[in-house]
Motif scaffolding. Structure first.
Motif, short mmCIF file in Angstrom:
data_model
loop_
_atom_site.label_atom_id
_atom_site.label_comp_id
_atom_site.label_asym_id
_atom_site.label_seq_id
_atom_site.Cartn_x
_atom_site.Cartn_y
_atom_site.Cartn_z
N GLU A 77 0.83 -1.21 0.00
CA GLU A 77 0.00 0.00 0.00
C GLU A 77 0.86 1.25 0.00
N LEU A 78 1.92 1.22 0.78
CA LEU A 78 2.82 2.37 0.88
C LEU A 78 3.46 2.67 -0.47
N LYS A 79 3.93 1.64 -1.15
CA LYS A 79 4.54 1.84 -2.47
C LYS A 79 3.52 2.32 -3.49
N ARG A 80 2.29 1.83 -3.40
CA ARG A 80 1.25 2.23 -4.34
C ARG A 80 0.90 3.71 -4.16
N ILE A 81 0.89 4.18 -2.94
CA ILE A 81 0.53 5.57 -2.65
C ILE A 81 1.70 6.52 -2.86
N CYS A 82 2.90 6.11 -2.49
CA CYS A 82 4.03 7.04 -2.42
C CYS A 82 4.80 7.26 -3.71
N LYS A 83 4.62 6.47 -4.72
CA LYS A 83 5.33 6.71 -5.98
C LYS A 83 4.52 7.63 -6.87
N ARG A 84 4.12 8.76 -6.30
CA ARG A 84 3.21 9.63 -7.03
C ARG A 84 3.38 11.09 -6.60
N ASP A 85 2.91 12.00 -7.45
CA ASP A 85 2.83 13.40 -7.06
C ASP A 85 1.57 13.58 -6.20
N SER A 86 1.35 14.77 -5.67
CA SER A 86 0.23 14.97 -4.75
C SER A 86 -1.12 14.65 -5.38
N ALA A 87 -1.34 15.03 -6.63
CA ALA A 87 -2.62 14.74 -7.28
C ALA A 87 -2.82 13.24 -7.42
N SER A 88 -1.77 12.52 -7.79
CA SER A 88 -1.88 11.06 -7.92
C SER A 88 -2.04 10.40 -6.56
N ARG A 89 -1.40 10.95 -5.53
CA ARG A 89 -1.58 10.41 -4.17
C ARG A 89 -3.04 10.56 -3.75
N ARG A 90 -3.61 11.73 -4.02
CA ARG A 90 -5.02 11.95 -3.67
C ARG A 90 -5.91 10.94 -4.39
N MET A 91 -5.64 10.71 -5.68
CA MET A 91 -6.46 9.75 -6.43
C MET A 91 -6.30 8.34 -5.87
N ALA A 92 -5.10 7.98 -5.44
CA ALA A 92 -4.88 6.66 -4.84
C ALA A 92 -5.67 6.53 -3.53
N ILE A 93 -5.69 7.59 -2.74
CA ILE A 93 -6.47 7.57 -1.50
C ILE A 93 -7.96 7.46 -1.82
N TYR A 110 7.70 8.31 1.98
CA TYR A 110 7.33 7.09 2.70
C TYR A 110 7.10 7.38 4.17
N ASN A 111 8.06 8.07 4.78
CA ASN A 111 7.98 8.36 6.21
C ASN A 111 7.16 9.61 6.49
N ASP A 112 7.27 10.61 5.63
CA ASP A 112 6.55 11.87 5.80
C ASP A 112 5.76 12.15 4.52
N ASN A 113 4.60 11.53 4.36
CA ASN A 113 3.75 11.05 5.42
C ASN A 113 2.98 9.80 4.98
N GLY A 114 3.61 9.04 4.08
CA GLY A 114 2.93 7.88 3.52
C GLY A 114 2.47 6.85 4.54
N MET A 115 3.31 6.56 5.53
CA MET A 115 2.92 5.54 6.51
C MET A 115 1.69 5.98 7.30
N SER A 116 1.56 7.26 7.58
CA SER A 116 0.37 7.75 8.28
C SER A 116 -0.88 7.53 7.45
N LEU A 117 -0.76 7.68 6.13
CA LEU A 117 -1.90 7.44 5.23
C LEU A 117 -2.30 5.97 5.28
N VAL A 118 -1.31 5.09 5.24
CA VAL A 118 -1.58 3.65 5.30
C VAL A 118 -2.27 3.30 6.62
N ILE A 119 -1.80 3.88 7.71
CA ILE A 119 -2.41 3.61 9.03
C ILE A 119 -3.88 4.03 9.01
N LEU A 120 -4.16 5.26 8.57
CA LEU A 120 -5.55 5.72 8.56
C LEU A 120 -6.43 4.87 7.64
#
Length: 141
Positions: free
Chosen positions: A17-33, A80-90
């Motif tokens: 999940e972390l790799k899926r969310i974090c290999k992206r720019d902010s817009a892509s991160r939002r879409m992954a969420i 990954y650390n700031d702040n991908g893991m927090s996203l995975v937790i939530l």
């Protein structure tokens, strides 16, 4: 004595999940969420700055507790650390939270917490408490 280690299957899922969310720019991160929220069957609101709000289902707004994490990153970082893991937790807590908990994925934390301020302004939020997840660490860090 209780074993408090995290099962290896859980760690592997979180890493994925972390790799899926974090290999992206902010817009892509939002879409992954947003995709994760849809897969969880959760309704959400998207504010004009991209902040995502999964509203509490309780009608008792005076006792709303907010859990939040930002999804934007410092330019050049995978976050990954700031702040991908927090996203995975939530995202992994979504189906386990009581009905008085609202989950907020903010944008703009790295540029003055604009998403958090926008959330408070647009939603007219006055939560009983807010827990912000930031730099939660990744596995062996």
């Amino acid at each position: 004595m209780m074993d408090d280690t995290i099962p290896s299957q859980t760690i592997a899922r979180w890493q994925s999940e972390l790799k899926r969310i974090c290999k992206r720019d902010s817009a892509s991160r939002r879409m992954a969420i947003e995709q994760e929220l849809l897969e969880h069957g959760r309704e959400y609101d998207k504010l004009d700055d991209g902040t995502l709000v999964v509203p509490a289902t309780s009608t008792d707004k005076a006792n709303t507790i907010v859990l939040c994490a930002h999804y934007d990153v410092v330019p050049g970082s995978l976050g990954y650390n700031d702040n991908g893991m927090s996203l995975v937790i939530l995202l992994n807590l979504l189906d386990k939270l009581p009905e008085n908990v609202e989950v907020v994925f903010t944008n703009g934390e790295e540029t003055g917490m604009t998403g958090a301020w926008n959330y408070l302004d647009k939603v007219n939020a006055h939560p009983r408490a807010c827990i912000n997840l930031d730099v939660c660490g990744c596995f062996d860090q």
